[in-house]
Design an enzyme around this catalytic site. Structure first.
Site, PDB file in Angstrom:
ATOM      1  N   ASP A  10     -21.012 -17.493 -15.742  1.00  0.00           N
ATOM      2  CA  ASP A  10     -21.579 -16.879 -16.957  1.00  0.00           C
ATOM      3  C   ASP A  10     -21.921 -17.982 -17.959  1.00  0.00           C
ATOM      4  OD1 ASP A  10     -22.541 -14.635 -18.209  1.00  0.00           O
ATOM      5  OD2 ASP A  10     -20.637 -14.049 -19.099  1.00  0.00           O
ATOM      6  N   ARG A  37     -11.921  -8.709 -16.058  1.00  0.00           N
ATOM      7  CA  ARG A  37     -11.864  -8.474 -17.504  1.00  0.00           C
ATOM      8  C   ARG A  37     -10.513  -7.902 -17.949  1.00  0.00           C
ATOM      9  NH1 ARG A  37     -15.870  -8.114 -21.103  1.00  0.00           N
ATOM     10  NH2 ARG A  37     -17.515  -7.925 -19.515  1.00  0.00           N
TER      11      ARG A  37
END
Length: 401
Positions: A288, A230
Site C-alpha cells: 500500500d 486490519r
C-alpha cells in the site's frame, strides 16, 4: 548483442528451495539454472556475480501501490507524495501494480498510466488497475472491459472499496457487474482481470463478496481483497474466504496507533494464516506504498494521517522469516509467486528458464538486500542504488553564468 550475466554459487529460492545453483541470464530473461554453468564463448560480453553466502530470490511483486500518491482525507495539504524509483528498488520490488483510492478526481487514471510508463522507463515493471474506490468505476475508455482490452498496462480493477465509510456503498448487483466486466476484459486480453478490493472495518466484512458470487458463475478468485489484517474479525473472515477458495492480502504499511488498536502486523498475520492451514499460494502481502494511512475515531473523525511505505514489504518479509520462523519459501511466495498468479503475470514471481530476469541477492544471515536485477539490468548493488529515478539524484552539476 545481448549481455550475458552469470550468478555463481547462490542458494536459489524459486521461491521453492533449489539449493546451491548457478543462474545464467541472457538479455532480460533467465537462460539456464544449474550446476557449474559456464559460458565458453569469449567474444560475448559476460559479467559474473559471486552469489556465495547469499540467497537468490525472485524480485518482489507489490500488488498494491499508489504510484501518484493518495489520500486527501484531511484536505488538500494531506495529499501524499508520488513514489520514486528507489522507493521500489531498495525494497526489492521489481514489479508494481498502481491503483487509485479515495480520490479519483484530482488523482486520475491518465496520470497513473503516465507514472507507470515513467517507472517502467526507469527500470522496473509496472501495471495498473482501472477504477478506484467508487462504483460506477472511473475508466479511461468509458468502460472496464475496453480499458482491459485496449490499454496494455491495465490488468484489473480496483481498489474497489467495501465495508468502509469512504466507499460508494456498492450494491451486490454493482459488485457483480464490475467482476463480470473485469472477467470478460481479462479473458479477451489474456490478463488476470481481477478486482482488487479495499476492505474497511465495517461490520459487513467480506460478506458482500460472498453474496456477489452466490448464485452466479463468478468465482471468489475474481475478487482480491486487501487489508485483511486490519482487525481480528476481518482476519477471521479472511481465513473463511481463503478456505472457500479465495486469495487474501495483508497490508505491510501500518501505524503504531493501528497496531495498538487491533491491527495484526502483516508478518504475524501471514504466520497465523499458514498455521491455520491456508496454502501459501492463497496468501499475499502488499505495501500500500504511498497511500494515506488515516486514523479515525469511532465517529469517523480524522485523528491523524501517515504515509504507506513500499519498504515495509521487505521488512515484513524479514520479520516473517526471522521472528515468526515462516519458511523462506513460504514468505517469498506471498510476495512473488502468489501475487503474480492471481494477477495473471505469467513472466513474474518465479526463477525459471524463460521467465523475466527479475531477481534479488539477499544476505543469507539477516536477509538484507544486496543486489537488485530487473529485466536483467542491475539497479542496486551492495545495497546502494546504481540507477536512480529521473528526478531523484542530480546527474549533472548546474552551470550558470
Amino acid at each position: 548483442m545481448e549481455h550475458i550475466l552469470l550468478i555463481k554459487g547462490a542458494s536459489v529460492f524459486a521461491p521453492a528451495a533449489l539449493g546451491i545453483k548457478d543462474v545464467l541470464i541472457a538479455g532480460n530473461r533467465i537462460a539456464a539454472i544449474g550446476d557449474n554453468l559456464a559460458v565458453n564463448n569469449s567474444t560475448l560480453p559476460i559479467s559474473v556475480i559471486d552469489g556465495s553466502g547469499k540467497y537468490l530470490v525472485p524480485g518482489f511483486v507489490d500488488s498494491l501501490v499508489h504510484y501518484i500518491g493518495g489520500g486527501g482525507e484531511g484536505g488538500f495539504a494531506t495529499r501524499t507524495p508520488e513514489m520514486q524509483l528507489t522507493d521500489a528498488t531498495l525494497a526489492g520490488v521489481t514489479t508494481a501494480i498502481g491503483v487509485l483510492g479515495t480520490d479519483a478526481t484530482t488523482r486520475t487514471l491518465t496520470n497513473l498510466l503516465a507514472k507507470a510508463h515513467a517507472l517502467e522507463t526507469e527500470g522496473i515493471s509496472t501495471y495498473c488497475h482501472t477504477g478506484s474506490y467508487e462504483i460506477p468505476c472511473r475508466t479511461v475508455t468509458g468502460n472496464i472491459t475496453d480499458d482491459l482490452i485496449l490499454i496494455d498496462k491495465m490488468i484489473g480493477v480496483g481498489e474497489i472499496a467495501i465495508s468502509d465509510h469512504r466507499s460508494s456503498q456498492p450494491t451486490i448487483t454493482e459488485l457483480r457487474k464490475v467482476a463480470a466486466a473485469a472477467r470478460v476484459g481479462g479473458m479477451l486480453a489474456g490478463k488476470g482481470g481481477t478486482v482488487s478490493v479495499h476492505v474497511g472495518s465495517g461490520k459487513t466484512l467480506l460478506q458482500p463478496l460472498f453474496d456477489a458470487v452466490a448464485g452466479t458463475e463468478l468465482s471468489l478468485k475474481q475478487f482480491y481483497p486487501t487489508h485483511i489484517n486490519r482487525n481480528e474479525a476481518l482476519f477471521n473472515a479472511g481465513l473463511e474466504f481463503a478456505r472457500a477458495g479465495g486469495v487474501i492480502d495483508f497490508t505491510t504499511s501500518t501505524t503504531a496507533y493501528d497496531l495498538q488498536h487491533g491491527e495484526i502486523a502483516a508478518a504475524a498475520a501471514l504466520n497465523r494464516a499458514l498455521q491455520a492451514g491456508i496454502p501459501a499460494m492463497q496468501l499475499t502481502m502488499s505495501s500500500d506504498g504511498n497511500a494515506s494511512l488515516p486514523v479515525y475515531n469511532i465517529n469517523g473523525e480524522l485523528l491523524g494521517l501517515e504515509v504507506g511505505k513500499v519498504s515495509s514489504l521487505l521488512s515484513s518479509f524479514q520479520t516473517a522469516v526471522l521472528q515468526w520462523q515462516v519458511s523462506v519459501s513460504d514468505a517469498l511466495t506471498s510476495i512473488t509467486a502468489a501475487p503474480a498468479q492471481i494477477l495473471g503475470l505469467k513472466q513474474k514471481g518465479q526463477l525459471a528458464v524463460g521467465k523475466d530476469a527479475d531477481m534479488l541477492l539477499l544476505n543469507s544471515q539477516d536477509l538484507t538486500l544486496d543486489t537488485v536485477l530487473a529485466k536483467g539490468r542491475c539497479l542496486v548493488r551492495a545495497g546502494t542504488p546504481i540507477v536512480w529515478g529521473t528526478f531523484e539524484k542530480p546527474q549533472h552539476s548546474a552551470m550558470g553564468g
